[in-house]
Design a protein around this motif. Sequence first.
Motif, short mmCIF file in Angstrom:
data_model
loop_
_atom_site.label_atom_id
_atom_site.label_comp_id
_atom_site.label_asym_id
_atom_site.label_seq_id
_atom_site.Cartn_x
_atom_site.Cartn_y
_atom_site.Cartn_z
N ALA A 147 0.81 -1.22 0.00
CA ALA A 147 0.00 0.00 0.00
C ALA A 147 0.84 1.27 0.00
O ALA A 147 0.31 2.37 -0.14
N TYR A 148 2.18 1.15 0.15
CA TYR A 148 3.03 2.34 0.19
C TYR A 148 3.28 2.93 -1.19
O TYR A 148 3.71 4.07 -1.31
N ILE A 149 3.06 2.16 -2.24
CA ILE A 149 3.59 2.54 -3.55
C ILE A 149 3.07 3.89 -4.04
O ILE A 149 3.83 4.70 -4.55
N ASN A 150 1.78 4.16 -3.88
CA ASN A 150 1.24 5.44 -4.36
C ASN A 150 1.91 6.62 -3.66
O ASN A 150 2.35 7.58 -4.30
N ALA A 151 1.97 6.53 -2.33
CA ALA A 151 2.58 7.62 -1.56
C ALA A 151 4.08 7.73 -1.85
O ALA A 151 4.63 8.83 -1.90
N SER A 152 4.74 6.59 -2.08
CA SER A 152 6.18 6.59 -2.35
C SER A 152 6.51 7.30 -3.66
O SER A 152 7.52 8.01 -3.75
#
Length: 327
Positions: A92-97
């Motif tokens: 779930a981190y990918i968008n924010a990353s």
Amino acid sequence: MKSIWQSIFLFVALSTFSLTVSADEYFGRFLDQLKGAFIADAEPRPQFKIEQDFRFEDPNGLLWLTPSGTHVDGASIPQFFWSIIGGPFEGAYINASVIHDHYCHTKERTAHDTHRNFYYGMMASNVPEWKADLMHWAVSTFGPSWKLEKRVVMNQNCIATGSNDKICTNVPTIQMVTVSEPSVDLANPEVLALAISKTNAVARTLLTSNGKVLDVSSAGQVNSNLTSIESNAANYRKLFQSPEIVNQTDSLGLLSQANKTSLASIQPWADNKIPSYTEAKVLTHDFAAPKGNGLPFKLDAGSRAVILNNVDLQAIESNSRVMIKLQ
């Protein structure tokens, strides 16, 4: 078994973006579905190429845009931390990353706002609060830092007075200048070992308290909220930048032996109870011998000699794919 990059690519291809995590608090929303492709053979690390504009609207209505064609590589998240979270472009981190990485590169907004927006993006992506708090704390403590300052710059203004003549005057103008700040030297094995021990303690404290308590200092527990996370991170950043860090024994508060290499497998403190600073054992030769027990500890003046015995840096290197300069 699929490679990690195949798994990540599959996730990106199938992922959908979320708007909010609860009805109680609004953290912003992603306006687009993330589309892109991994370049596995890029140097010095694999990259992700954005194939269409990717936008996030933060809770204040400010738009954050990663343009189509941008290459990101996760460098905004300290690589030793990859051994805990599994990589900057997973789950779930990918968008924010992707948003965070781009703005850490362009530095067109302050580090404070960029790191806070990383937190908003994680919360908008349904990352559990304790994990979002931990990652916000980690990038604020160990990630890139800079400020935007107004500077007076003299620009030359010329007016033609004839065919070949002109009159020039210097005109002061105000420009916004990016001022980079010193980073934490994680290539120093002692600093890295302490950073890992501190990060593990913060992770376990946040998990045990379900995101309510951030840290345990020599003065007691530190509650977790945006203000305290940013203040705590700023203080630790200064401490980790100091050449005297290993001699400032009380300043690091409660530490934890590292026995996990994945955020998914981080365990709460024993009996689901956050240890106090006073009850933690002092790091000594005897205490440091059994690596990987995940015990809480603190430092005293004699702990420096055994700091490196308390963390398996080779395992961290292997899991984060980072070459650590062992002495």
